[in-house]
Design a protein around this motif. Structure first.
Motif, PDB file in Angstrom:
ATOM      1  N   SER A 127      45.574  72.113  77.442  1.00 52.90           N
ATOM      2  CA  SER A 127      46.521  71.083  77.862  1.00 52.90           C
ATOM      3  C   SER A 127      47.552  71.628  78.838  1.00 52.90           C
ATOM      4  O   SER A 127      47.979  70.916  79.756  1.00 52.90           O
ATOM      5  CB  SER A 127      47.215  70.487  76.631  1.00 52.90           C
ATOM      6  OG  SER A 127      48.021  69.384  76.976  1.00 52.90           O
ATOM      7  N   TYR A 137      45.990  64.285  79.053  1.00 59.19           N
ATOM      8  CA  TYR A 137      46.511  63.005  78.563  1.00 59.19           C
ATOM      9  C   TYR A 137      45.863  62.616  77.229  1.00 59.19           C
ATOM     10  O   TYR A 137      46.527  62.096  76.330  1.00 59.19           O
ATOM     11  CB  TYR A 137      46.257  61.905  79.604  1.00 59.19           C
ATOM     12  CG  TYR A 137      47.197  61.959  80.784  1.00 59.19           C
ATOM     13  CD1 TYR A 137      48.580  61.888  80.596  1.00 59.19           C
ATOM     14  CD2 TYR A 137      46.715  62.081  82.081  1.00 59.19           C
ATOM     15  CE1 TYR A 137      49.447  61.938  81.672  1.00 59.19           C
ATOM     16  CE2 TYR A 137      47.575  62.130  83.167  1.00 59.19           C
ATOM     17  CZ  TYR A 137      48.940  62.063  82.954  1.00 59.19           C
ATOM     18  OH  TYR A 137      49.806  62.123  84.026  1.00 59.19           O
ATOM     19  N   VAL A 138      44.564  62.876  77.102  1.00 57.39           N
ATOM     20  CA  VAL A 138      43.872  62.535  75.849  1.00 57.39           C
ATOM     21  C   VAL A 138      44.409  63.374  74.696  1.00 57.39           C
ATOM     22  O   VAL A 138      44.724  62.858  73.616  1.00 57.39           O
ATOM     23  CB  VAL A 138      42.351  62.747  76.009  1.00 57.39           C
ATOM     24  CG1 VAL A 138      41.657  62.610  74.649  1.00 57.39           C
ATOM     25  CG2 VAL A 138      41.773  61.750  76.992  1.00 57.39           C
ATOM     26  N   THR A 140      47.301  64.929  74.528  1.00 61.32           N
ATOM     27  CA  THR A 140      48.697  64.577  74.273  1.00 61.32           C
ATOM     28  C   THR A 140      48.796  63.303  73.439  1.00 61.32           C
ATOM     29  O   THR A 140      49.597  63.224  72.494  1.00 61.32           O
ATOM     30  CB  THR A 140      49.454  64.391  75.593  1.00 61.32           C
ATOM     31  OG1 THR A 140      49.415  65.617  76.339  1.00 61.32           O
ATOM     32  CG2 THR A 140      50.902  64.013  75.343  1.00 61.32           C
ATOM     33  N   SER A 141      47.977  62.309  73.777  1.00 57.97           N
ATOM     34  CA  SER A 141      47.988  61.053  73.018  1.00 57.97           C
ATOM     35  C   SER A 141      47.561  61.287  71.575  1.00 57.97           C
ATOM     36  O   SER A 141      48.174  60.768  70.633  1.00 57.97           O
ATOM     37  CB  SER A 141      47.047  60.032  73.677  1.00 57.97           C
ATOM     38  OG  SER A 141      47.449  59.769  75.011  1.00 57.97           O
ATOM     39  N   MET A 142      46.510  62.091  71.380  1.00 55.75           N
ATOM     40  CA  MET A 142      46.051  62.383  70.021  1.00 55.75           C
ATOM     41  C   MET A 142      47.106  63.167  69.243  1.00 55.75           C
ATOM     42  O   MET A 142      47.288  62.959  68.041  1.00 55.75           O
ATOM     43  CB  MET A 142      44.744  63.176  70.083  1.00 55.75           C
ATOM     44  CG  MET A 142      43.573  62.397  70.641  1.00 55.75           C
ATOM     45  SD  MET A 142      42.076  63.407  70.825  1.00 55.75           S
ATOM     46  CE  MET A 142      41.783  63.884  69.132  1.00 55.75           C
ATOM     47  N   PHE A 144      50.395  62.984  69.648  1.00 51.72           N
ATOM     48  CA  PHE A 144      51.472  62.062  69.265  1.00 51.72           C
ATOM     49  C   PHE A 144      51.055  61.189  68.082  1.00 51.72           C
ATOM     50  O   PHE A 144      51.865  60.917  67.185  1.00 51.72           O
ATOM     51  CB  PHE A 144      51.871  61.182  70.448  1.00 51.72           C
ATOM     52  CG  PHE A 144      52.741  61.877  71.441  1.00 51.72           C
ATOM     53  CD1 PHE A 144      53.806  62.672  71.033  1.00 51.72           C
ATOM     54  CD2 PHE A 144      52.518  61.749  72.805  1.00 51.72           C
ATOM     55  CE1 PHE A 144      54.618  63.311  71.944  1.00 51.72           C
ATOM     56  CE2 PHE A 144      53.323  62.392  73.728  1.00 51.72           C
ATOM     57  CZ  PHE A 144      54.376  63.176  73.301  1.00 51.72           C
ATOM     58  N   VAL A 145      49.798  60.750  68.074  1.00 46.48           N
ATOM     59  CA  VAL A 145      49.312  59.941  66.950  1.00 46.48           C
ATOM     60  C   VAL A 145      49.319  60.768  65.667  1.00 46.48           C
ATOM     61  O   VAL A 145      49.744  60.300  64.607  1.00 46.48           O
ATOM     62  CB  VAL A 145      47.898  59.415  67.249  1.00 46.48           C
ATOM     63  CG1 VAL A 145      47.300  58.766  66.000  1.00 46.48           C
ATOM     64  CG2 VAL A 145      47.931  58.413  68.390  1.00 46.48           C
ATOM     65  N   GLY A 208      48.888  68.285  65.885  1.00 51.64           N
ATOM     66  CA  GLY A 208      49.640  67.612  66.945  1.00 51.64           C
ATOM     67  C   GLY A 208      50.894  68.369  67.329  1.00 51.64           C
ATOM     68  O   GLY A 208      51.187  68.563  68.513  1.00 51.64           O
ATOM     69  N   ARG A 212      51.696  70.402  71.031  1.00 50.25           N
ATOM     70  CA  ARG A 212      52.856  70.077  71.880  1.00 50.25           C
ATOM     71  C   ARG A 212      53.738  71.305  72.106  1.00 50.25           C
ATOM     72  O   ARG A 212      54.192  71.566  73.213  1.00 50.25           O
ATOM     73  CB  ARG A 212      53.687  68.959  71.228  1.00 50.25           C
ATOM     74  CG  ARG A 212      52.963  67.633  71.079  1.00 50.25           C
ATOM     75  CD  ARG A 212      52.470  67.122  72.409  1.00 50.25           C
ATOM     76  NE  ARG A 212      53.585  66.952  73.339  1.00 50.25           N
ATOM     77  CZ  ARG A 212      53.440  66.856  74.657  1.00 50.25           C
ATOM     78  NH1 ARG A 212      52.243  66.961  75.198  1.00 50.25           N
ATOM     79  NH2 ARG A 212      54.494  66.681  75.433  1.00 50.25           N
TER      80      ARG A 212
END
Length: 330
Positions: A127, A137-138, A140-142, A144-145, A208, A212
């Motif tokens: 990432s 982006y994928v 990062t979205s996962m 955050f979820v 997650g 990050r």
């Protein structure tokens, strides 16, 4: 370095003492005690208990003594004899109850840790290196979820899907036919078949967060002059990435790796309760609900001691891995 370690070890003694005192005090803050809870439950069922029997039970469990006397007796027995007392809820020694659930707790905790790091580390590096790409982006979205969704809610959702669409009951670490059986190949395979769901649920939040944090740390390192200088000298991108920026970006995780030790012991209480796992987490919850002070106090005490020890281990690892930190203790 030796003086630093000596100071830290000496500081652990009063820290552990204060933690044990505070935890024992907090457990007894709610009004009443274990026997009051028992009497209330019997009253709801239309039963009663004789005052003489109640007084005998209070004397047996030292509930008729002041809290200071109870704590002094409890901590003295732990230090001198390794005796954590008798569970009033289960009628067994606390050490026996914890020992029964500790192997499964450690197995689950180690599996969660290995799975989480195996997924999060390469994902965080990718990432950062492929910043603003579709994969970034994928991921990062996962991430955050995974951070946003509570573990117990995810456990309920996955358990419902597995039961509704795959006709498979979820709960516990073994099927009924293997619950009380001796360990063999069949029981091991059944254990692994039940293990993936709690490992997945318990890992997502940590994965997650790790992605990050690692991404942010690595991006910060990749902008520094030493990386530009290494590139200008012809160092390959892979060798440069592994030898320097990734190593430095992992420092925050090395500094907190010791915190995983208490997590391996107590586990996730809510997720373990929802999935019916036979770990120490639900044991702690039940002991707090029933005001079983010796069982609850012992689990909290052990977790706190492991936290202190884990913090010391983290500091030692950080000194050994990072020359900049090591120079400060030279």
């Amino acid at each position: 370095m030796g003086l630093y370690l000596l100071r830290r070890v000496l500081a652990m003694v009063p820290t552990v003492f204060l933690v044990s005192l505070v935890s024992f005090t907090i457990i007894q803050l709610p009004p009443g005690d274990f026997l009051d809870t028992v009497v209330a439950n019997l009253s709801q069922q239309g039963q009663t208990i004789e005052p003489a029997q109640l007084a005998a039970l209070r004397q047996r469990y030292a509930l008729d003594q002041p809290m200071v006397v109870q704590y002094t007796t409890w901590i003295t027995n732990i230090v001198t004899r390794g005796d954590f007392g008798q569970s009033m809820l289960y009628g067994k020694p606390v050490s026996e109850l914890i020992g029964e659930r500790l192997p499964l707790t450690l197995g689950l905790g180690v599996s969660v840790w290995l799975f989480g790091w195996a997924i999060a580390l390469p994902a965080g590096i990718y990432s950062a290196v492929r910043k603003y790409s579709l994969g970034d982006y994928v991921l990062t979205s996962m991430a955050f979820v995974g951070i946003a969704v509570p573990g117990f809610l995810l456990a309920l959702t996955v358990a419902f899907i597995q039961f509704r669409y795959f006709d498979k009951a979820v709960g516990g670490m073994f099927s009924p036919e293997y619950a009380d059986a001796a360990w063999n190949l069949g029981k091991l395979l059944d254990f692994l078949d039940h293990l993936w769901l709690p490992v997945l649920v318990l890992s997502l939040g940590g994965i997650g967060g790790t992605i990050r944090v690692l991404r942010a740390n690595l991006l910060d390192e990749l902008r520094k002059p030493y990386v530009v200088t290494a590139r200008s000298r012809g160092l390959s991108e892979r060798r440069l990435l592994v030898a320097y920026p990734v190593r430095v970006a992992l420092n925050p995780f090395i500094a907190t790796v010791g915190w995983l030790i208490p997590a391996l012991f107590d586990g996730e209480v809510l997720v373990s309760t929802v999935l019916g796992l036979e770990t120490t987490g639900p044991l702690l919850l039940r002991s707090l609900e029933s005001q079983d002070m010796y069982l609850a106090g012992s689990i909290i005490f052990i977790a706190c001691v492991l936290t202190v020890i884990g913090t010391l281990i983290s500091d030692i690892l950080l000194v050994l891995v990072d020359p900049r930190v090591r120079a400060g203790y030279a």
